[in-house]
Design an enzyme around this catalytic site. Structure first.
Site, PDB file in Angstrom:
ATOM      1  N   ARG A   1      19.278  75.539  25.388  1.00 35.22           N
ATOM      2  CA  ARG A   1      18.005  76.157  25.782  1.00 35.22           C
ATOM      3  C   ARG A   1      18.245  77.456  26.538  1.00 35.22           C
ATOM      4  NH1 ARG A   1      14.548  75.697  30.994  1.00 35.22           N
ATOM      5  NH2 ARG A   1      16.606  75.437  31.887  1.00 35.22           N
TER       6      ARG A   1
ATOM      7  N   GLU B   1       9.202  68.813  27.784  1.00 35.04           N
ATOM      8  CA  GLU B   1      10.642  68.506  27.736  1.00 35.04           C
ATOM      9  C   GLU B   1      10.950  67.214  26.990  1.00 35.04           C
ATOM     10  OE1 GLU B   1      12.625  69.256  31.470  1.00 35.04           O
ATOM     11  OE2 GLU B   1      14.443  68.256  30.784  1.00 35.04           O
TER      12      GLU B   1
ATOM     13  N   GLY C   1      12.537  80.028  38.480  1.00 33.76           N
ATOM     14  CA  GLY C   1      12.710  81.323  37.809  1.00 33.76           C
ATOM     15  C   GLY C   1      11.441  81.874  37.206  1.00 33.76           C
ATOM     16  N   GLY C   2      10.855  81.169  36.226  1.00 40.62           N
ATOM     17  CA  GLY C   2       9.626  81.656  35.641  1.00 40.62           C
ATOM     18  C   GLY C   2       9.437  81.261  34.198  1.00 40.62           C
TER      19      GLY C   2
ATOM     20  N   GLU D   1      17.164  86.769  32.980  1.00 36.38           N
ATOM     21  CA  GLU D   1      18.012  85.596  33.175  1.00 36.38           C
ATOM     22  C   GLU D   1      19.018  85.524  32.041  1.00 36.38           C
ATOM     23  OE1 GLU D   1      15.364  82.235  33.742  1.00 36.38           O
ATOM     24  OE2 GLU D   1      15.211  82.733  35.853  1.00 36.38           O
TER      25      GLU D   1
ATOM     26  N   ALA E   1       3.572  70.702  33.488  1.00 36.47           N
ATOM     27  CA  ALA E   1       2.944  71.851  32.820  1.00 36.47           C
ATOM     28  C   ALA E   1       2.382  71.439  31.459  1.00 36.47           C
ATOM     29  CB  ALA E   1       3.963  72.973  32.644  1.00 36.47           C
TER      30      ALA E   1
ATOM     31  N   SER F   1      11.585  76.907  28.563  1.00 37.63           N
ATOM     32  CA  SER F   1      11.052  75.540  28.538  1.00 37.63           C
ATOM     33  C   SER F   1       9.609  75.475  29.035  1.00 37.63           C
ATOM     34  CB  SER F   1      11.932  74.587  29.341  1.00 37.63           C
ATOM     35  OG  SER F   1      12.375  75.201  30.499  1.00 37.63           O
TER      36      SER F   1
ATOM     37  N   HIS G   1      22.877  72.818  34.854  1.00 35.80           N
ATOM     38  CA  HIS G   1      22.635  74.088  35.532  1.00 35.80           C
ATOM     39  C   HIS G   1      23.871  74.413  36.346  1.00 35.80           C
ATOM     40  CE1 HIS G   1      20.909  77.295  37.873  1.00 35.80           C
ATOM     41  NE2 HIS G   1      19.857  77.264  37.074  1.00 35.80           N
TER      42      HIS G   1
ATOM     43  N   ARG H   1      24.049  79.554  30.217  1.00 33.75           N
ATOM     44  CA  ARG H   1      24.355  78.540  31.237  1.00 33.75           C
ATOM     45  C   ARG H   1      25.518  77.627  30.880  1.00 33.75           C
ATOM     46  NH1 ARG H   1      18.271  76.678  32.806  1.00 33.75           N
ATOM     47  NH2 ARG H   1      17.837  78.579  33.928  1.00 33.75           N
TER      48      ARG H   1
ATOM     49  N   HIS I   1      20.433  69.260  34.124  1.00 36.02           N
ATOM     50  CA  HIS I   1      19.248  70.065  34.390  1.00 36.02           C
ATOM     51  C   HIS I   1      18.164  69.944  33.326  1.00 36.02           C
ATOM     52  CE1 HIS I   1      17.015  73.306  36.147  1.00 36.02           C
ATOM     53  NE2 HIS I   1      17.142  74.081  35.087  1.00 36.02           N
TER      54      HIS I   1
ATOM     55  N   THR J   1       8.176  70.348  36.727  1.00 33.41           N
ATOM     56  CA  THR J   1       7.418  71.605  36.765  1.00 33.41           C
ATOM     57  C   THR J   1       7.295  72.126  38.197  1.00 33.41           C
ATOM     58  OG1 THR J   1       6.168  70.950  34.816  1.00 33.41           O
ATOM     59  CG2 THR J   1       5.200  72.691  36.181  1.00 33.41           C
TER      60      THR J   1
HETATM   61  C1  LIG Z   1      14.754  72.646  39.627  1.00 35.13           C
HETATM   62  C2  LIG Z   1      14.259  73.074  38.280  1.00 35.13           C
HETATM   63  C3  LIG Z   1      14.054  74.421  38.014  1.00 35.13           C
HETATM   64  C4  LIG Z   1      13.578  74.825  36.758  1.00 35.13           C
HETATM   65  N1  LIG Z   1      13.300  76.146  36.532  1.00 35.13           N
HETATM   66  C5  LIG Z   1      12.732  76.511  35.347  1.00 35.13           C
HETATM   67  C6  LIG Z   1      12.289  77.840  35.124  1.00 35.13           C
HETATM   68  O1  LIG Z   1      12.380  78.686  35.994  1.00 35.13           O
HETATM   69  N2  LIG Z   1      11.729  78.140  33.920  1.00 35.13           N
HETATM   70  C7  LIG Z   1      11.584  77.227  32.923  1.00 35.13           C
HETATM   71  O2  LIG Z   1      11.076  77.546  31.847  1.00 35.13           O
HETATM   72  N3  LIG Z   1      11.983  75.949  33.118  1.00 35.13           N
HETATM   73  C8  LIG Z   1      12.535  75.570  34.296  1.00 35.13           C
HETATM   74  N4  LIG Z   1      12.916  74.275  34.490  1.00 35.13           N
HETATM   75  C9  LIG Z   1      12.621  73.296  33.430  1.00 35.13           C
HETATM   76  C10 LIG Z   1      11.128  73.026  33.423  1.00 35.13           C
HETATM   77  O3  LIG Z   1      10.663  72.996  34.761  1.00 35.13           O
HETATM   78  C11 LIG Z   1      10.813  71.700  32.765  1.00 35.13           C
HETATM   79  O4  LIG Z   1      11.411  71.643  31.499  1.00 35.13           O
HETATM   80  C12 LIG Z   1       9.305  71.548  32.594  1.00 35.13           C
HETATM   81  O5  LIG Z   1       8.666  71.731  33.838  1.00 35.13           O
HETATM   82  C13 LIG Z   1       8.977  70.188  32.035  1.00 35.13           C
HETATM   83  O6  LIG Z   1       7.581  70.032  32.093  1.00 35.13           O
HETATM   84  P1  LIG Z   1       6.931  68.736  31.484  1.00 35.13           P
HETATM   85  O7  LIG Z   1       5.478  68.891  31.643  1.00 35.13           O
HETATM   86  O8  LIG Z   1       7.493  68.482  30.141  1.00 35.13           O
HETATM   87  O9  LIG Z   1       7.500  67.558  32.429  1.00 35.13           O
HETATM   88  P2  LIG Z   1       7.492  67.361  34.007  1.00 35.13           P
HETATM   89  O10 LIG Z   1       7.013  68.550  34.739  1.00 35.13           O
HETATM   90  O11 LIG Z   1       8.829  66.829  34.378  1.00 35.13           O
HETATM   91  O12 LIG Z   1       6.410  66.220  34.197  1.00 35.13           O
HETATM   92  C14 LIG Z   1       6.633  64.935  33.700  1.00 35.13           C
HETATM   93  C15 LIG Z   1       5.462  64.070  34.087  1.00 35.13           C
HETATM   94  O13 LIG Z   1       5.541  62.827  33.401  1.00 35.13           O
HETATM   95  C16 LIG Z   1       5.263  61.773  34.289  1.00 35.13           C
HETATM   96  N5  LIG Z   1       5.888  60.570  33.749  1.00 35.13           N
HETATM   97  C17 LIG Z   1       7.151  60.413  33.317  1.00 35.13           C
HETATM   98  N6  LIG Z   1       7.326  59.169  32.834  1.00 35.13           N
HETATM   99  C18 LIG Z   1       6.142  58.543  32.971  1.00 35.13           C
HETATM  100  C19 LIG Z   1       5.680  57.241  32.666  1.00 35.13           C
HETATM  101  N7  LIG Z   1       6.468  56.300  32.123  1.00 35.13           N
HETATM  102  N8  LIG Z   1       4.401  56.919  32.950  1.00 35.13           N
HETATM  103  C20 LIG Z   1       3.579  57.831  33.528  1.00 35.13           C
HETATM  104  N9  LIG Z   1       3.952  59.081  33.830  1.00 35.13           N
HETATM  105  C21 LIG Z   1       5.223  59.424  33.553  1.00 35.13           C
HETATM  106  C22 LIG Z   1       5.798  62.246  35.611  1.00 35.13           C
HETATM  107  O14 LIG Z   1       5.209  61.521  36.661  1.00 35.13           O
HETATM  108  C23 LIG Z   1       5.369  63.717  35.563  1.00 35.13           C
HETATM  109  O15 LIG Z   1       4.019  63.814  35.937  1.00 35.13           O
HETATM  110  C24 LIG Z   1      13.379  73.857  35.743  1.00 35.13           C
HETATM  111  C25 LIG Z   1      13.600  72.514  36.018  1.00 35.13           C
HETATM  112  C26 LIG Z   1      14.031  72.109  37.279  1.00 35.13           C
HETATM  113  C27 LIG Z   1      14.251  70.655  37.549  1.00 35.13           C
END
Ligand SMILES: Cc1cc2nc3c(=O)[nH]c(=O)nc-3n(C[C@H](O)[C@H](O)[C@H](O)COP(=O)(O)OP(=O)(O)OC[C@H]3O[C@@H](n4cnc5c(N)ncnc54)[C@H](O)[C@@H]3O)c2cc1C
Length: 542
Positions: free
Chosen positions: A378, A367, A47-48, A114, A14, A383, A236, A282, A343, A42
């Site tokens: 959190r 994150e 949840g949302g 939540e 995201a 997030s 979680h 949590r 989590h 992501t």
């Molecule tokens: C099962 C689950 C349910 C969740 N539910 C919720 C929810 O309902 N609401 C909420 O707010 N949060 C929720 N979270 C937390 C939230 O989803 C994450 O905190 C958020 O999606 C993180 O987004 P991000 O873009 O920071 O990283 P991510 O979506 O984890 O993306 C990381 C990206 O970095 C790339 N990457 C990593 N290292 C490298 C590297 N060395 N070189 C190149 N690429 C790399 C990966 O390939 C990926 O594309 C949930 C998490 C999980 C696991």
């Protein structure tokens, strides 16, 4: 090969996707993903996104709930900033084409509640919100002519001017391994953004996909950036307990809609730990489950929502219902077995309110960052909100900030003249297992000084072994991830040892209460090369 762009975005969740889309009309973007573009946390978010959109809700209420969950460590300015930008980011997502669940026959969002939230304020797309966001934004970036996508490419390390002998420090790009060709390319850019997600893979059991190996945190640390609050790992409380389910997460919204936690004999227990029962934050729920499992020697507890009408369950939780069914559990008929799993990484690379790190030209969002929003814990659904709000903030700073003059310096190609193919891959797989197990056993939900010190000694051995291995052999994806996870484990252990109290997600039997003799403070880890970064950075701004 050397590839140049205006902005290098490492990570396609995201955070990374929304930042890329916000800039792409005016900048050339290189977008890097170490696996398939959509793979990351992501995609799995259920949840949302928390934001104030309901008429009976208020910004003050969302702010207060976030501050309460954060147990005294949130930065109030960052919390306010994030909450105030919530609704416009939801609108931005709607403008990108994301269809959130609405109330029957009404134009308003259907809102869920939540843990920790005093109001219904979680906007969602049934129980697959992350998938809706990720796949819609994926389509948009794939269609954009200014975005070049590099899948199956893993960032190895950041390239900094000082390391190349330049007097003014600045991030210049990154070395990136093409996993298909095994070649390391130079990606050079005016601005670099780490959007690499969290580090929950450092634990044996996690709800996260394989991508969450803390790469961005480790790379920024090696480049001289400070990292904060790494002791706050969120577990979680409810992942499906089944050997093949790989800790499939059962969204907190199930408890939000009345789901009850039960012991094996069918008794409820959460009200003995917290007046809010199943809707306590949590950390309290995870600790209560951990306590009951250890006390009774049980492998799991149970989550029951089967007393609700079957149509309600299948309509609100279609994905969870289907996945559970695949493992033989019918949510509409019986309680399902659940356990806690790692989590969310609350700590990360320190940034300011623009998502900018200590290193000029380097941003960290999502994150992987520590913005000060989450404090010691959190709150659910904050997030994804943070990913969006700080992608917006960083994109505006990239657009309008003062960045100094570009640095004209030749970046050397990746040097493989001194390394050979490894004949001992077992070192990587063995250390990978060992690290994740001792992190789970000694640095998990309940900690002690002794366990932390034991883990500290082991991680030092691993660090030395991996460093030697890294220096001698051709790099692979697994080696890079292991190296990063070990660095992150070391930061977590050192931060946990430094915190002589229990607060939020950090709970230790040696100091079971918060320390009220001092104002609460963040745990800031400063790398040895930070002085060079900070003094060169201030010189460049003078
Ligand atoms: C099962 C689950 C349910 C969740 N539910 C919720 C929810 O309902 N609401 C909420 O707010 N949060 C929720 N979270 C937390 C939230 O989803 C994450 O905190 C958020 O999606 C993180 O987004 P991000 O873009 O920071 O990283 P991510 O979506 O984890 O993306 C990381 C990206 O970095 C790339 N990457 C990593 N290292 C490298 C590297 N060395 N070189 C190149 N690429 C790399 C990966 O390939 C990926 O594309 C949930 C998490 C999980 C696991």
């Amino acid at each position: 090969m050397q590839i140049e762009s205006d902005v290098l975005v490492i990570g396609t969740g995201a955070a990374g996707l929304s930042l890329a889309l916000r800039l792409a009309d005016d900048y050339r973007i290189s977008l890097i993903s170490k696996g398939p573009l959509r793979e990351g946390s992501t995609l799995y978010a259920q949840g949302g996104v928390a934001a104030v959109t309901g008429s009976d809700d208020s910004l003050e209420s969302h702010i207060n709930d976030t501050l309460n969950a954060g147990a005294g460590l949130c930065d109030p300015d960052v919390v306010r900033y994030t909450v105030e930008h919530g609704a416009e980011n939801i609108q931005w997502l709607v403008d990108q084409g994301i269809r959130f669940t609405t109330e029957h026959h009404k134009n308003a969002f259907h809102l869920t509640r939540e843990g920790g939230h005093s109001h219904r304020r979680v906007i969602h797309a049934t129980d697959a919100t992350g998938k809706a966001i990720e796949t819609t934004l994926e389509q948009k970036v794939r269609q954009h002519p200014n975005i070049s996508i590099y899948e199956n490419h893993i960032a190895v390390d950041l390239i900094t001017a000082a390391k190349l002998g330049h007097p003014v420090e600045r991030c210049l790009g990154a070395y990136i391994l093409d996993r298909d060709t095994n070649e390391v390319d130079v990606f050079r850019a005016d601005q670099v953004v780490l959007a690499t997600g969290g580090a929950s893979k450092v634990y044996l059991y996690t709800s996260n996909p394989d991508t969450s190996t803390g790469d961005g945190i480790a790379m920024a640390w090696r480049a001289g950036c400070r990292v904060a609050n790494m002791e706050f790992n969120q577990f979680h409380p409810t992942c499906l307990y089944h050997p093949k389910a790989k800790s499939f997460l059962i969204t907190e919204a199930v408890r939000g809609e009345g789901g009850r936690l039960l012991l094996a004999d069918g008794t409820r227990f959460m009200h003995e730990f917290d007046a809010r029962g199943e809707l306590a934050p949590r950390d309290i729920v995870a600790r209560a489950i951990d306590h009951e499992m250890k006390r009774r020697g049980d492998d799991c507890v149970y989550l029951d929502i089967s007393f609700k009408p079957a149509e309600f369950i299948t309509e609100h939780f279609p994905n969870v219902y289907q996945r559970c069914l695949e493992f033989g559990f019918d949510l509409t008929k019986t309680p399902i077995p659940v356990v806690p799993a790692a989590h969310y990484t609350c700590g990360g690379v320190m940034t300011d309110i623009h998502g900018h790190t200590d290193l000029p030209g380097l941003y960290a969002i999502g994150e992987t960052a520590f913005t000060g929003l989450h404090g010691a814990n959190r709150m659910a659904s904050n997030s994804l909100l943070e990913c969006l709000v700080f992608a917006q903030a960083a994109s505006e700073h990239i657009r309008h900030g003062k960045h100094g003059s570009p640095i004209d310096i030749v970046i050397p190609e990746w040097d493989i003249s001194k390394v050979t193919d490894s004949d001992e891959e077992v070192v990587v797989s063995h250390n990978w297992e060992e690290l994740r197990r001792f992190m789970w056993d000694y640095v998990g939900i309940v900690r002690t000084n002794k366990r932390l010190q034991r883990a500290g000694r082991r991680v030092q051995l691993l660090l030395a072994e991996i460093q030697e291995y890294y220096g001698n052999f051709i790099i692979t994806n697994d080696l890079l991830e292991l190296r990063n996870l070990t660095t992150v484990a070391d930061l977590i252990i050192r931060s946990a040892i430094a915190r002589k109290e229990s607060r939020g997600l950090h709970y230790t039997l040696d100091y079971p209460e918060p320390d009220i003799s001092h104002p609460p403070a963040n745990t800031i880890m400063t790398p040895e090369n930070y002085t060079a970064v900070s003094s060169a950075a201030s010189a460049s701004l003078a």
